[in-house]
Design a protein around this motif. Structure first.
Motif, PDB file in Angstrom:
ATOM      1  N   UNK A 171       0.970  -1.129   0.021  1.00 61.95           N
ATOM      2  CA  UNK A 171       0.184   0.030  -0.080  1.00 61.95           C
ATOM      3  C   UNK A 171       0.894   1.311   0.145  1.00 61.95           C
ATOM      4  N   UNK A 172       0.282   2.412  -0.500  1.00 65.44           N
ATOM      5  CA  UNK A 172       1.268   3.720  -0.408  1.00 65.44           C
ATOM      6  C   UNK A 172       0.241   4.869  -0.318  1.00 65.44           C
ATOM      7  N   UNK A 218       5.505   5.537   0.216  1.00 67.69           N
ATOM      8  CA  UNK A 218       5.266   4.294   0.880  1.00 67.69           C
ATOM      9  C   UNK A 218       4.924   4.211   2.409  1.00 67.69           C
ATOM     10  N   UNK A 219       4.460   3.033   2.858  1.00 67.82           N
ATOM     11  CA  UNK A 219       4.258   3.387   4.239  1.00 67.82           C
ATOM     12  C   UNK A 219       5.505   3.244   4.907  1.00 67.82           C
ATOM     13  N   UNK A 220       5.282   4.422   6.013  1.00 70.61           N
ATOM     14  CA  UNK A 220       6.485   4.824   6.834  1.00 70.61           C
ATOM     15  C   UNK A 220       7.319   6.026   6.493  1.00 70.61           C
ATOM     16  N   UNK A 257      -0.300   3.528   8.732  1.00 70.04           N
ATOM     17  CA  UNK A 257      -1.359   2.550   8.545  1.00 70.04           C
ATOM     18  C   UNK A 257      -2.411   2.878   9.666  1.00 70.04           C
ATOM     19  N   UNK A 258      -3.785   3.052   9.197  1.00 72.99           N
ATOM     20  CA  UNK A 258      -4.781   3.509  10.071  1.00 72.99           C
ATOM     21  C   UNK A 258      -5.782   2.227  10.307  1.00 72.99           C
ATOM     22  N   UNK A 299      -6.493   1.017   6.247  1.00 69.09           N
ATOM     23  CA  UNK A 299      -5.566   1.453   5.073  1.00 69.09           C
ATOM     24  C   UNK A 299      -4.556   2.460   5.549  1.00 69.09           C
ATOM     25  N   UNK A 300      -3.725   2.764   4.486  1.00 71.94           N
ATOM     26  CA  UNK A 300      -2.495   3.807   4.795  1.00 71.94           C
ATOM     27  C   UNK A 300      -3.169   5.134   4.540  1.00 71.94           C
ATOM     28  N   UNK A 301      -2.843   5.962   5.271  1.00 72.92           N
ATOM     29  CA  UNK A 301      -3.301   7.553   5.318  1.00 72.92           C
ATOM     30  C   UNK A 301      -1.889   8.488   5.435  1.00 72.92           C
TER      31      UNK A 301
END
Length: 895
Positions: A413-414, A423-425, A441-442, A447-449
């Motif tokens: 996910x992005x 990217x996540x992080x 990540x939420x 999902x990632x936000x």
């Protein structure tokens, strides 16, 4: 086989033919069971309540003593049952056969028999003896006499009549003998005499103690009715003859095979193979020395059915083809079973959801295997391993172990940072806005936000120092606190140069399904702040916006708007020609001739419609379901749709008229028989014609029509045979002569006959007659006298039987002579040949000479006075021959 049942009975027998023993038979002294010949013995022993343990023990002792001298290695086999209310089989004929000492085993078993008490069920005991003891599977031997013993102290007291069960045994060839012990009051003599085979052999003892002393006498009586010397009986397939007091197998009337009797040349099917009974050896009166049973045809057992050798069977549910070869059921072909239930051969394949499957045979395993894999996504196929980017999310085409299929699986996910994917992080800073961003990540949204955090204090003109106040043009007034955050003094949100109050919502000017709201918040340090939150709704199929969690209907499917702004199918159905069908539903399109079903596999997202062709489609494209009929316009012809989807003609049209299949009629115009048949190849109704009668003078004559011409009776045979001569005669001078008739024609002096040869009937000359010298006709074989000659007409010629010359109003037979002494004339009848080859007779005369009443025939001589004279017949006078001295013997002259 011959069965002799020995029934031991303990009852008193009345006077009459029944044997009541009062003294020992001297002829039975030393008599034992071995003198009876080979036997299969069944012991039927009464153990009912009226016997008692002591008497039961005496019966067992008697049985054991009677058998202990027997040869159990070759001659004897023994079975036993005890009966009261129920019958108990103690041991069978073959129970002890294979043991080292079978006799001792039998005696031990008899000694261990148990007294049971109860009612007397004689009927049940006889029935068990028939159905169990005297059976080949239980040791009963062919062509060996069988002996049995009933010991009962009274009559049967169970409702069933024992006589009918005894008759069944006797009908099977069982010889039943009874021994009865007891008083008149306790027995039923009539019943027992009806049970045994010969009431004269029914044995009576007054008390149980007599069993032992009379044992040898009883055994001798039991062995007596074995057979009558020379008697012949037919038993099953065997011809049995009593020889030296024993039944011997001397021939066969058929074959004994698998417990059945087969007549000569009879076929019998066993385990799907066909066997035939053949004669072997010399045969007489339908009995042969031996027999052979040979297998003449193989077959295979499939389930509970038989398959002929060479026949093939297709197991459609597993797509396997089997064939019966030489009695073995072998699989000769294996195909693959497709999802639609059809069988596909090795090498065939199909494509489903971007995956190409092919039927393959690897190491004997035939199944569909994917030969080209891929994932279907939004109408496009992607190769295995391919990546698809959607809203900064990375999807990879992979094999899903959960759904057991190929699908796009979320790999990463992005976060969408104004068109740039994070990217996540990832963390980044906007110095212009004094904001620090992070992609996290939420859990709540799954999902990632993008999470925003202020890094300093920002005002409209940029970042301000902490502690400074800044106005946001009437939207929010901040003070930059020590933490570098603007502390809201008054909250508001700025959006595109305008201030938005807290809790105010608005729509994106570029995307109507994107909404914003101005929310107040408390910063990490507890200071009030405001931010704009973006809420993304879903686009339906018409471009309308759908709130998260709301549903929408589209083309029979129900979709729900998820949190990421995508519509997900929640209820799916099949759409067909404007109608919706649930999964598993089946329906028929009688316009397109299709049978449809709505199906969905676990790996599918949407159901699919499986179409199978049904019914028949005519040349105009119209559909007819199975058994539906089609009437041809302006015609009586009718077609019917069959299961194999072919329209077949159901009636025959002949000369503008229609006829049903199976009907037949006669067309006298064409002189043919017409039938309406079903063509075995196409199944259509066809007209079949074959000659009916016979054409004669342009008229169709019926079969059987007769007429006579030229002495021949001619009949119409019909079919392909036409007119045939059924009775012939020979033409003769304007009339007819029957076949084999003979007659004589005096005009031609010939015998004729009407005979048949390879060319048919014709008049043949049998014999010629003969014409005599007087032109008289003489029939062949007839005799004819002409003068003194007697002839027989033979093959047209007169054959001489006898000849003679007319003489003195009578006849002188040819070769015969007559001497007229009175006139001195010698007559002879001479037969001679003529110049034309015939034979004639002539009466020859020889005149003699008289001399003193003595007659001398011509050339005869006489001597008189020393002169010799010879008789000259022509002149009837003597002439001198010489004058020498000759002696004349007077006896030479004829007197």
């Amino acid at each position: 086989m011959f069965l002799l049942a020995l029934v031991f009975g303990a009852a008193l027998i009345n006077q009459g033919a029944t044997q009541t023993f009062s003294q020992i038979d001297p002829l039975s002294i030393g008599y034992d069971i071995t003198k009876c010949g080979p036997l299969d013995i069944a012991l039927i022993i009464d153990a009912s309540g009226s016997i008692g343990p002591r008497r039961f023990s005496k019966m067992l002792s008697f049985v054991a003593d009677s058998l202990k001298a027997g040869d159990f290695q070759s001659n004897l086999r023994v079975a036993a049952l005890t009966f009261s209310k129920r019958s108990v089989v103690e041991f069978l004929l073959n129970t002890h056969v294979s043991k080292p000492d079978p006799k001792q085993e039998v005696l031990n078993n008899i000694a261990e028999l148990v007294y049971t008490k109860g009612v007397t069920n004689t009927s049940g005991a006889l029935r068990v003896a028939s159905e169990t003891l005297f059976q080949e599977r239980n040791g009963d031997r062919d062509a060996v006499q069988n002996l049995a013993v009933i010991i009962t102290d009274g009559n049967s007291n169970v409702d069933r009549d024992p006589i009918q069960d005894a008759n069944k045994l006797k009908a099977d060839g069982v010889y039943i003998v009874g021994i009865l012990i007891g008083t008149d009051k306790s027995i039923n003599q009539e019943e027992m005499e009806a049970i045994v085979s010969n009431k004269d052999e029914l044995i009576r003892l007054k008390k149980y103690e007599d069993l032992i002393p009379f044992r040898e006498t009883i055994v001798r009586r039991m062995c007596t009715p074995n057979c009558q010397e020379g008697k012949i009986e037919k038993k099953d397939c065997r011809k049995m003859q009593c020889i030296n007091g024993e039944w011997k197998n001397v021939g066969f009337y058929g074959c004994c095979f698998k417990g059945r009797f087969l007549s000569w040349n009879q076929d019998y099917q066993f385990e799907c193979d066909t066997y035939r009974c053949f004669q072997k050896g010399a045969c007489q009166d339908d009995a042969c020395e031996n027999f052979n049973v040979n297998k003449v045809k193989d077959g295979c057992m499939v389930g509970d059915k038989c398959i002929d050798d060479g026949a093939s069977v297709v197991e459609e549910n597993v797509c396997e083809t089997f064939k019966c070869e030489a009695g073995e059921y072998k699989m000769i072909q294996k195909d693959c079973l497709a999802q639609n239930g059809q069988c596909m051969k090795v090498g065939a394949g199909y494509t489903e959801h971007c995956v190409v499957y092919q039927c393959q045979n690897i190491d004997g395993m035939v199944e569909f295997r994917p030969v080209q894999t891929g994932c279907s996504y939004k109408g496009t196929c992607y190769d295995l391993g391919a990546r698809v980017m959607e809203d900064c999310n990375t999807l990879v085409c992979s094999y899903d172990d959960v759904s057991l299929g190929y699908d796009l699986i979320l790999q990463q996910q992005g976060c969408n940072d104004n068109g740039r994917c994070r990217n996540e992080g990832d963390m980044w800073v906007n110095t212009d806005l004094c904001i620090r961003y992070s992609c996290v990540y939420n859990k709540r949204k799954d999902r990632v936000v993008i999470r925003e955090r202020t890094m300093g204090c920002q005002a409209d003109n940029g970042c301000i120092q902490k502690g400074s106040e800044v106005s946001a043009q009437g939207c929010i007034r901040y003070i930059c606190n020590k933490k570098g955050d603007l502390e809201i003094l008054s909250v508001g949100c700025e959006f595109n140069g305008a201030c938005k109050a807290v809790n105010e919502t608005w729509q994106s000017p570029t995307d109507k399904c994107t909404n914003y709201v101005c929310l107040s918040d408390i910063a990490d340090d507890g200071t009030p702040t405001a931010y704009v939150q973006k809420d993304q709704d879903c686009h339906d199929f018409n471009g309308n916006c759908i709130k998260v969690g709301r549903t929408v209907q589209e083309n029979c499917n129900t979709y729900t708007c998820n949190a990421n702004g995508h519509l997900e199918p929640t209820t799916v159905k099949c759409s067909y020609k404007g109608s919706c069908y649930d999964i598993g539903a089946k329906w028929i399109d009688d316009v397109a001739c299709k049978k449809l079903s709505c199906r969905m596999r676990s790996i599918d997202v949407y159901p699919r419609i499986i179409k199978n062709n049904i019914g028949c489609i005519d040349e105009s494209g119209r559909c007819y379901l199975e058994n539906a009929t089609k009437q041809i316009e302006n015609s009586c012809l009718e077609y019917k749709c069959y299961e194999d989807r072919l329209m077949r003609l159901e009636v025959c049209e002949y000369k503008h008229a229609c006829y049903d299949i199976g009907s037949s009629w006669v067309d006298k115009d064409d002189c043919v028989t017409v039938r309406c048949l079903r063509d075995p190849g196409t199944g259509n109704a066809i007209v079949d014609t074959y000659p009916y009668g016979c054409f004669m003078d342009n008229v169709c004559r019926d079969p059987g029509y007769k007429f006579t011409k030229d002495c021949q009776e001619i009949q119409c045979r019909g079919g392909m045979m036409g007119f045939q001569v059924v009775k012939e005669a020979c033409t003769w001078k304007g009339g007819c002569k029957e076949k084999d008739q003979t007659w004589f024609d005096p005009q031609t002096c010939t015998k004729y006959g009407c005979y048949e040869d390879e060319d048919g009937l014709d008049v043949n000359e049998i014999t010629y007659g003969c014409t005599s010298d007087s032109n008289q006709c003489i029939k062949g074989g007839a005799e004819h006298n002409e003068g003194c000659n007697k002839y027989e007409c033979n093959n047209g010629k007169l054959k001489v039987i006898s000849m003679g010359c007319e003489f003195n109003d009578g006849c002188l037979a040819a070769g015969k002579k007559y001497f007229d002494k009175e006139n001195c004339v010698h007559y002879s009848c001479i037969a001679k040949n003529t110049t034309d080859g015939s034979i004639t007779t002539q009466l020859k005369e020889r005149w003699g000479c008289f001399d003193y009443d003595r007659c001398y025939l011509p050339t005869w001589k006489k001597t008189e006075d020393c002169t010799t004279y010879r008789c000259r017949g022509k002149t009837r006078s003597f002439s001198i021959v010489n004058t020498e001295h000759l002696y004349y013997h007077e006896e030479d002259a004829l007197t």
